[in-house]
Every structure is written in structure tokens, then in C-alpha cells.
Design a protein around this motif. Structure first.
Motif, PDB file in Angstrom:
ATOM      1  N   MET A 108       0.837  -1.200   0.000  1.00 37.76           N
ATOM      2  CA  MET A 108       0.000   0.000   0.000  1.00 37.76           C
ATOM      3  C   MET A 108       0.870   1.247   0.000  1.00 37.76           C
ATOM      4  O   MET A 108       0.697   2.155  -0.811  1.00 37.76           O
ATOM      5  CB  MET A 108      -0.907  -0.036   1.225  1.00 37.76           C
ATOM      6  N   ILE A 109       1.848   1.281   0.908  1.00 35.92           N
ATOM      7  CA  ILE A 109       2.705   2.476   0.991  1.00 35.92           C
ATOM      8  C   ILE A 109       3.552   2.611  -0.276  1.00 35.92           C
ATOM      9  O   ILE A 109       3.849   3.714  -0.734  1.00 35.92           O
ATOM     10  CB  ILE A 109       3.579   2.389   2.263  1.00 35.92           C
ATOM     11  N   ALA A 132       3.709   5.935  -2.759  1.00 38.62           N
ATOM     12  CA  ALA A 132       4.996   6.536  -3.120  1.00 38.62           C
ATOM     13  C   ALA A 132       5.170   6.566  -4.629  1.00 38.62           C
ATOM     14  O   ALA A 132       5.640   7.563  -5.200  1.00 38.62           O
ATOM     15  CB  ALA A 132       6.134   5.751  -2.473  1.00 38.62           C
ATOM     16  N   GLN A 133       4.738   5.455  -5.282  1.00 39.47           N
ATOM     17  CA  GLN A 133       4.865   5.400  -6.739  1.00 39.47           C
ATOM     18  C   GLN A 133       4.025   6.475  -7.423  1.00 39.47           C
ATOM     19  O   GLN A 133       4.491   7.151  -8.344  1.00 39.47           O
ATOM     20  CB  GLN A 133       4.407   4.026  -7.193  1.00 39.47           C
ATOM     21  N   ILE A 134       2.782   6.645  -6.948  1.00 45.27           N
ATOM     22  CA  ILE A 134       1.903   7.643  -7.576  1.00 45.27           C
ATOM     23  C   ILE A 134       2.462   9.047  -7.387  1.00 45.27           C
ATOM     24  O   ILE A 134       2.515   9.853  -8.325  1.00 45.27           O
ATOM     25  CB  ILE A 134       0.472   7.514  -7.000  1.00 45.27           C
ATOM     26  N   VAL A 135       2.970   9.337  -6.163  1.00 47.51           N
ATOM     27  CA  VAL A 135       3.519  10.677  -5.901  1.00 47.51           C
ATOM     28  C   VAL A 135       4.729  10.938  -6.794  1.00 47.51           C
ATOM     29  O   VAL A 135       4.858  11.995  -7.430  1.00 47.51           O
ATOM     30  CB  VAL A 135       3.875  10.806  -4.408  1.00 47.51           C
ATOM     31  N   VAL A 136       5.632   9.935  -6.873  1.00 48.72           N
ATOM     32  CA  VAL A 136       6.842  10.111  -7.679  1.00 48.72           C
ATOM     33  C   VAL A 136       6.495  10.301  -9.150  1.00 48.72           C
ATOM     34  O   VAL A 136       7.064  11.164  -9.830  1.00 48.72           O
ATOM     35  CB  VAL A 136       7.779   8.904  -7.466  1.00 48.72           C
ATOM     36  N   LEU A 195      16.477  12.119 -11.673  1.00 55.93           N
ATOM     37  CA  LEU A 195      16.716  11.612 -10.318  1.00 55.93           C
ATOM     38  C   LEU A 195      15.493  10.876  -9.780  1.00 55.93           C
ATOM     39  O   LEU A 195      15.594   9.777  -9.224  1.00 55.93           O
ATOM     40  CB  LEU A 195      17.078  12.787  -9.408  1.00 55.93           C
ATOM     41  N   LEU A 196      14.296  11.484 -10.014  1.00 58.21           N
ATOM     42  CA  LEU A 196      13.076  10.827  -9.545  1.00 58.21           C
ATOM     43  C   LEU A 196      12.782   9.569 -10.356  1.00 58.21           C
ATOM     44  O   LEU A 196      12.219   8.611  -9.822  1.00 58.21           O
ATOM     45  CB  LEU A 196      11.909  11.804  -9.623  1.00 58.21           C
ATOM     46  N   LEU A 197      13.196   9.565 -11.633  1.00 53.87           N
ATOM     47  CA  LEU A 197      13.016   8.353 -12.442  1.00 53.87           C
ATOM     48  C   LEU A 197      13.877   7.226 -11.899  1.00 53.87           C
ATOM     49  O   LEU A 197      13.456   6.057 -11.871  1.00 53.87           O
ATOM     50  CB  LEU A 197      13.391   8.652 -13.888  1.00 53.87           C
ATOM     51  N   SER A 198      15.096   7.562 -11.431  1.00 51.62           N
ATOM     52  CA  SER A 198      15.932   6.514 -10.837  1.00 51.62           C
ATOM     53  C   SER A 198      15.326   6.016  -9.526  1.00 51.62           C
ATOM     54  O   SER A 198      15.401   4.825  -9.210  1.00 51.62           O
ATOM     55  CB  SER A 198      17.340   7.039 -10.612  1.00 51.62           C
ATOM     56  N   LEU A 199      14.683   6.923  -8.764  1.00 54.73           N
ATOM     57  CA  LEU A 199      13.969   6.483  -7.550  1.00 54.73           C
ATOM     58  C   LEU A 199      12.826   5.540  -7.887  1.00 54.73           C
ATOM     59  O   LEU A 199      12.591   4.542  -7.199  1.00 54.73           O
ATOM     60  CB  LEU A 199      13.450   7.715  -6.802  1.00 54.73           C
TER      61      LEU A 199
END
Lengths: 154, 88, 82
Positions: free
Chosen positions: C1-2, C6-10, C39-43
């Protein structure tokens, strides 16, 4: 071309050695942890790019020379192809050192953290590709940087 | 006129991507797993590397890495030709 | 769930920074926005459990490409259309 401000230079002085060490760690542990030659070489090259961008042309000229990087790039690619040719007794790119014991280590099968001297020829190929990638990407930065300021080059 | 064509193209592309996103295969459940299972089972025995990705990239698919290194070498040569210093 | 949250926010931040990189008139700001996107794509790759691709993306996309673009902007003009 002048360098950037004093804040950027101070942060660069602190950070760039750690980035280089981290990149070489990724290259050396390529057969145990995520990463490998290409990724580690890219990380080391990004540290060199940080140096090139934050300092000017005059201070970088003695430290990073294009000729040295050119030689190391060619030697890295030649070492990679030569390691591929060493296994030609069976097939091209045959892993002839895997599981030999002695200096090359005995593999512990199953789930384990692993030793540094296993996997035969793979760490040597990782190092060769890492040297080639870090020199190649740094060379691209250096060529573009030298083309931007033709007068300060002399 | 130009705006209408642009909107039409956007609608076509949007419908295409939306349908392909709806009919996407379920994430993490590949249909053919023979080769994956072989690599996961025998990769450590045959190459001795604990990292399966490295054993595939440098051992099973060594030609791919050779081509990648050659592409990078060619790119550096191209940059060196494009940014060369002309003699005065 | 978490992980899903996180995926949607990123992904939302990736889309907004990509839009900013297209729309900005200041090219240096556009390059910084593109670097944040990388950077966010690598996250995102790390959340999807692909650390190899994440390291390559963070090294090349966020580090080297930004340096090359900054060098190119220094050689040309900073503002778009001037």
C-alpha cells in the motif's frame, strides 16, 4: 571560461573523492552487488564532470589530460576483447576461470554474501569495461569543454 | 485547421496508449518463464557469480556487452571528430 | 500500500517536472528540471526493484547529461528565443 562560485567549489572539494571511491566500489563488487562496469564507470565520470564544471579551464588542465584518458579508453576496450579471446578454446567469451579454486576462490553455492575472488573472469571484464566507460564519458566532457574556450587552451 | 489536426492526433495517440495500458499484461507475471528459470537455477553454478544480472550481461550475453562497448567507443570518436581544433 | 502511494507521488512529480522542462524559457532552469526528473526516475526504478538501471540512470541521466547541457548553454545563449 571561469569556474563557478565559492560555494560550489567547496562542496566539490568535499564530495568528489567520495564519489570516485563509490564508483570504484561499484566496479569492483560488480559480480556480488547490483551494478557493474558500466554503472560504476558512469558514476566516476560524473565525479570528473563535477570537477570540470565547477572549476575553470586553467586549474583542470594539468589534472585531467585528454591524451591519458584516450590511452586508457583504448586499453580498456582491448583488454575486454582480449579477455573474450582467451576463452576461445571452447567458445568466444567462455568463462574459463570459473570455479578453478586456489587464487580464483571456491564458490559457495546457495544464498550467501559471496567472496570478492569468485566468478572467474567476470571481475576482470567488469574492471576493463569500467575503465573504458569512465575514460570515454570523461573524454566526451573534456572535448566539449575544450571546444568552448579556444583561447584559454594555450 | 492546424489546431483540429493537432487535437485529432492527440486523441488518436491517447486512445492508443490508454487501450494498451488497459490491456497490459499483469505486472510481475510473465507468461513464458523457461529461460528465466534456467538462469536463476544454474547461473551461480555455471559462472560462480552471486549476481545473476552480471552473469547474464558478461557471460551468457557477452556479445551484447561487446557491442555496447563498441558503440561507446564510436560515440567518443564521433565527438572527437565533431569538436576537433582546426589548424590556423 | 505504501509503495503504491509513493509510486503515484513520484510519477506525478516526474510528469510535472517534465512539463516544466518543456515550458521554461530559461534554459538553465529547464536543464535543472530535467535533472530532477532523471533523479526521480531513478527512484522509481528503485521502487520497481531494478537497482542496476537505477544506478545507471542516476549516473548518466542526472549527472553527465546535466553537465553536458550546462557546457552547451555556456557556449550559446541562456534565454530561449533571444
Amino acid at each position: 571560461m571561469r569556474g563557478m562560485s565559492k560555494i560550489v567549489r567547496t562542496i566539490t572539494n568535499i564530495l568528489y573523492s567520495f564519489i570516485i571511491i563509490f564508483g570504484f566500489y561499484i566496479i569492483m563488487h560488480g559480480h556480488l552487488t547490483p551494478g557493474g562496469g558500466f554503472q560504476g564507470g558512469a558514476v566516476v565520470a560524473s565525479a570528473f564532470a563535477l570537477l570540470v564544471v565547477s572549476y575553470g579551464a586553467l586549474k583542470i588542465k594539468d589534472m585531467l589530460k585528454a591524451k591519458n584518458f584516450s590511452v586508457s579508453e583504448c586499453s580498456g576496450l582491448l583488454a575486454f576483447i582480449g579477455l573474450g579471446f582467451l576463452g576461445i578454446g571452447t567458445v568466444f567469451f567462455y568463462n574459463f576461470l570459473a570455479g578453478k579454486g586456489g587464487l580464483f576462490g571456491n564458490v559457495i553455492y546457495g544464498i550467501n554474501p559471496g567472496d570478492l575472488n569468485t566468478a572467474g573472469v567476470l571481475p576482470l571484464m567488469n574492471i576493463a569495461v569500467g575503465i573504458e566507460v569512465l575514460s570515454g564519458l570523461t573524454l566526451i566532457i573534456l572535448y566539449m569543454f575544450n571546444a568552448n574556450n579556444p583561447k584559454e587552451e594555450k | 485547421m492546424n489546431k483540429k489536426i493537432g487535437f485529432f492526433a492527440f486523441a488518436v495517440v491517447f486512445v492508443f496508449f490508454f487501450l494498451s495500458a488497459v490491456y497490459l499484461h499483469p505486472f510481475g507475471e510473465p507468461s513464458e518463464t523457461d529461460m528465466d528459470d534456467y538462469f536463476i537455477d544454474n547461473g551461480q553454478n555455471e559462472t560462480g557469480a552471486n549476481n545473476v544480472v552480471t552473469s547474464i550481461v558478461f557471460d551468457y550475453r557477452g556479445y551484447d556487452t561487446l557491442g555496447e562497448a563498441t558503440v561507446l567507443f564510436t560515440a567518443v570518436a564521433g565527438v572527437a571528430v565533431a569538436f576537433r581544433r582546426l589548424k590556423k | 500500500m505504501i509503495e503504491d502511494i509513493a509510486q503515484i507521488v513520484v510519477l506525478l512529480i516526474i510528469i510535472s517536472t517534465g512539463y516544466l522542462a518543456i515550458k521554461m524559457k530559461d534554459l538553465l532552469g529547464a536543464v535543472i528540471s530535467l535533472s530532477i526528473m532523471s533523479l526521480l526516475l531513478s527512484l522509481e526504478f528503485y521502487i520497481l526493484q531494478a537497482p542496476d538501471v537505477a544506478i545507471a540512470e542516476a549516473g548518466i541521466g542526472a549527472g553527465l547529461t546535466t553537465a553536458i547541457f550546462v557546457l552547451a548553454i555556456r557556449g550559446t545563449k541562456r534565454m530561449e528565443g533571444s
